[in-house]
Design a protein around this motif. Structure first.
Motif, PDB file in Angstrom:
ATOM      1  N   VAL A  78      13.196   5.634 -55.827  1.00 31.24           N
ATOM      2  CA  VAL A  78      13.608   5.399 -54.384  1.00 31.24           C
ATOM      3  C   VAL A  78      12.592   5.242 -53.498  1.00 31.24           C
ATOM      4  O   VAL A  78      11.494   5.719 -53.489  1.00 31.24           O
ATOM      5  N   HIS A  79      12.670   4.294 -52.425  1.00 33.19           N
ATOM      6  CA  HIS A  79      11.681   3.745 -51.357  1.00 33.19           C
ATOM      7  C   HIS A  79      12.095   4.391 -50.219  1.00 33.19           C
ATOM      8  O   HIS A  79      13.126   4.244 -49.822  1.00 33.19           O
ATOM      9  N   LEU A  80      11.000   4.824 -49.522  1.00 32.96           N
ATOM     10  CA  LEU A  80      11.353   5.250 -48.054  1.00 32.96           C
ATOM     11  C   LEU A  80      10.806   4.554 -47.265  1.00 32.96           C
ATOM     12  O   LEU A  80       9.503   4.302 -47.107  1.00 32.96           O
ATOM     13  N   VAL A  81      11.551   4.318 -45.974  1.00 31.93           N
ATOM     14  CA  VAL A  81      10.852   3.781 -44.946  1.00 31.93           C
ATOM     15  C   VAL A  81      10.991   4.578 -43.710  1.00 31.93           C
ATOM     16  O   VAL A  81      12.012   4.649 -43.135  1.00 31.93           O
ATOM     17  N   PRO A  82       9.721   5.185 -43.210  1.00 32.59           N
ATOM     18  CA  PRO A  82       9.851   5.889 -42.013  1.00 32.59           C
ATOM     19  C   PRO A  82      10.390   5.177 -40.875  1.00 32.59           C
ATOM     20  O   PRO A  82       9.979   4.336 -40.637  1.00 32.59           O
ATOM     21  N   GLY A  83      11.348   5.858 -40.250  1.00 34.44           N
ATOM     22  CA  GLY A  83      11.908   5.220 -39.033  1.00 34.44           C
ATOM     23  C   GLY A  83      11.333   5.298 -37.638  1.00 34.44           C
ATOM     24  O   GLY A  83      10.240   5.621 -37.537  1.00 34.44           O
ATOM     25  N   ALA A  84      12.053   4.717 -36.614  1.00 31.27           N
ATOM     26  CA  ALA A  84      11.469   4.946 -35.447  1.00 31.27           C
ATOM     27  C   ALA A  84      12.716   4.898 -34.443  1.00 31.27           C
ATOM     28  O   ALA A  84      13.737   3.830 -34.565  1.00 31.27           O
ATOM     29  N   SER A  85      12.417   5.272 -33.281  1.00 29.75           N
ATOM     30  CA  SER A  85      13.833   5.714 -32.452  1.00 29.75           C
ATOM     31  C   SER A  85      13.831   4.038 -31.691  1.00 29.75           C
ATOM     32  O   SER A  85      14.961   3.668 -31.166  1.00 29.75           O
ATOM     33  N   ASP A  86      12.913   3.098 -31.601  1.00 30.75           N
ATOM     34  CA  ASP A  86      13.026   2.168 -30.944  1.00 30.75           C
ATOM     35  C   ASP A  86      13.278   0.801 -31.800  1.00 30.75           C
ATOM     36  O   ASP A  86      13.331  -0.356 -31.257  1.00 30.75           O
ATOM     37  N   LEU A  87      14.044   1.039 -32.848  1.00 32.48           N
ATOM     38  CA  LEU A  87      14.443  -0.081 -33.846  1.00 32.48           C
ATOM     39  C   LEU A  87      15.456  -1.036 -33.073  1.00 32.48           C
ATOM     40  O   LEU A  87      15.261  -2.144 -33.229  1.00 32.48           O
ATOM     41  N   THR A  88      16.309  -0.448 -32.265  1.00 28.08           N
ATOM     42  CA  THR A  88      17.237  -1.240 -31.524  1.00 28.08           C
ATOM     43  C   THR A  88      16.943  -1.646 -29.881  1.00 28.08           C
ATOM     44  O   THR A  88      17.671  -2.159 -29.436  1.00 28.08           O
ATOM     45  N   ASP A  89      15.931  -1.419 -29.599  1.00 23.09           N
ATOM     46  CA  ASP A  89      15.297  -1.540 -28.484  1.00 23.09           C
ATOM     47  C   ASP A  89      13.971  -2.791 -28.578  1.00 23.09           C
ATOM     48  O   ASP A  89      12.852  -2.245 -28.401  1.00 23.09           O
ATOM     49  N   LEU A  90      14.332  -4.013 -28.718  1.00 19.97           N
ATOM     50  CA  LEU A  90      13.596  -5.067 -28.989  1.00 19.97           C
ATOM     51  C   LEU A  90      13.185  -6.070 -27.888  1.00 19.97           C
ATOM     52  O   LEU A  90      12.607  -6.923 -28.119  1.00 19.97           O
ATOM     53  N   SER A  91      13.661  -5.749 -26.636  1.00 21.46           N
ATOM     54  CA  SER A  91      13.676  -6.602 -25.709  1.00 21.46           C
ATOM     55  C   SER A  91      12.294  -7.031 -25.491  1.00 21.46           C
ATOM     56  O   SER A  91      12.012  -8.089 -24.875  1.00 21.46           O
ATOM     57  N   ASP A  92      11.468  -6.058 -25.169  1.00 21.98           N
ATOM     58  CA  ASP A  92       9.921  -6.531 -25.058  1.00 21.98           C
ATOM     59  C   ASP A  92       9.038  -6.983 -25.855  1.00 21.98           C
ATOM     60  O   ASP A  92       8.177  -7.263 -25.690  1.00 21.98           O
ATOM     61  N   CYS A  93       9.754  -7.233 -27.054  1.00 20.64           N
ATOM     62  CA  CYS A  93       8.898  -7.711 -28.193  1.00 20.64           C
ATOM     63  C   CYS A  93       8.959  -9.382 -28.055  1.00 20.64           C
ATOM     64  O   CYS A  93      10.023 -10.109 -27.684  1.00 20.64           O
ATOM     65  N   PRO A  94       8.002  -9.893 -28.232  1.00 23.54           N
ATOM     66  CA  PRO A  94       7.940 -11.565 -28.193  1.00 23.54           C
ATOM     67  C   PRO A  94       8.827 -12.082 -29.290  1.00 23.54           C
ATOM     68  O   PRO A  94       8.851 -11.457 -30.400  1.00 23.54           O
ATOM     69  N   PRO A  95       9.436 -13.164 -29.019  1.00 24.96           N
ATOM     70  CA  PRO A  95      10.441 -13.817 -30.084  1.00 24.96           C
ATOM     71  C   PRO A  95       9.877 -13.985 -31.155  1.00 24.96           C
ATOM     72  O   PRO A  95      10.584 -13.837 -32.098  1.00 24.96           O
ATOM     73  N   HIS A  96       8.583 -14.319 -31.403  1.00 30.88           N
ATOM     74  CA  HIS A  96       7.940 -14.405 -32.775  1.00 30.88           C
ATOM     75  C   HIS A  96       7.998 -13.298 -33.829  1.00 30.88           C
ATOM     76  O   HIS A  96       7.966 -13.147 -34.649  1.00 30.88           O
ATOM     77  N   VAL A  97       7.765 -12.004 -33.044  1.00 25.14           N
ATOM     78  CA  VAL A  97       7.642 -10.774 -33.384  1.00 25.14           C
ATOM     79  C   VAL A  97       9.124 -10.270 -33.998  1.00 25.14           C
ATOM     80  O   VAL A  97       9.200  -9.831 -35.028  1.00 25.14           O
ATOM     81  N   GLN A  98       9.797 -10.565 -33.050  1.00 24.87           N
ATOM     82  CA  GLN A  98      11.519 -10.338 -33.454  1.00 24.87           C
ATOM     83  C   GLN A  98      11.876 -11.071 -34.533  1.00 24.87           C
ATOM     84  O   GLN A  98      12.445 -10.259 -35.668  1.00 24.87           O
TER      85      GLN A  98
END
Length: 218
Positions: A35-55
């Motif tokens: 099983v692989h674990l990916v530690p989460g983050a509360s801002d996963l669905t709040d991406l408006s401030d990310c540059p398009p290439h990062v998105q």
């Protein structure tokens, strides 16, 4: 805190991927039994401030992660936080977890009511710290109410026994399924897994692709 329960130590999480400081591969932790674990983050669905290439880079990495695994389980935590709704709406199946106390059952029904979408994911109920007979009665009561008032039939009915090995496994930082595979709680988890195996996805497209589309509409 799943990494702590599995005896793992991880500093990086999805927030660092969102900012571009790390790639998804950098934060994946190797857990027990493949099983692989990916530690989460509360801002996963709040991406408006990310540059398009990062998105676009993030979406590509998450799609690759999803394609490389058989199952993707997202732990959203308790309650109906605004961030939980798009995650749940993008899933193939939503598992609402409750204990047998009346307050918990009331909250579980409220959660089912809030997340129900006739065109969306199937809703299933897991009764934790409860024997199978009592869990079945609770499920039948909630299922009847949901069907009558929400026209929302529930899917799987799963019970996980109240087992002292669970608390012990936390102190040992070892999953109880690995620590005591024949315990009552482990048998409940195995029954749940067996019921899930072979089920087809009920919603088209990948989870992260659907989540991204919902984020764009916000």
């Amino acid at each position: 805190n799943l990494e702590l329960l599995c005896g793992l130590n991880g500093y990086w999480n999805l927030s660092h991927v969102v900012t571009g400081a790390r790639n998804v591969d950098d934060i994946v932790l190797d857990g027990p039994a493949g099983v692989h674990l990916v530690p989460g983050a509360s801002d996963l669905t709040d991406l408006s401030d990310c540059p398009p290439h990062v998105q676009q880079s993030l979406l590509h990495q998450l799609n690759t992660l999803e394609a490389e695994h058989d199952y993707l389980i997202v732990d959203t935590g308790s309650g109906i936080h605004p961030l939980v709704r798009p995650l749940a709406a993008s899933a193939d199946t939503i598992f609402v977890v409750a204990t047998p106390e009346p307050t918990a059952i009331a909250e579980a029904y409220a959660t089912i009511k809030a997340l129900h979408d006739p065109r969306g994911a199937e809703l299933s109920l897991i009764i934790n710290r409860c024997d199978a007979e009592r869990a079945t009665k609770i499920w039948e009561r909630i299922e009847q109410t949901a069907r009558s008032f929400l026209h929302a039939p529930l899917g799987l009915a799963v019970s996980i026994a109240d087992d002292p090995v669970v608390a012990y496994s936390v102190t040992q930082r070892t999953p109880f399924f690995k620590l005591a595979p024949s315990s009552a709680a482990s048998r409940g988890v195995r029954a749940w897994a067996d019921a899930l195996l072979g089920r087809n996805a009920s919603v088209s497209g990948g989870f992260f692709q659907r989540l991204w589309q919902r984020s764009d509409r916000r």
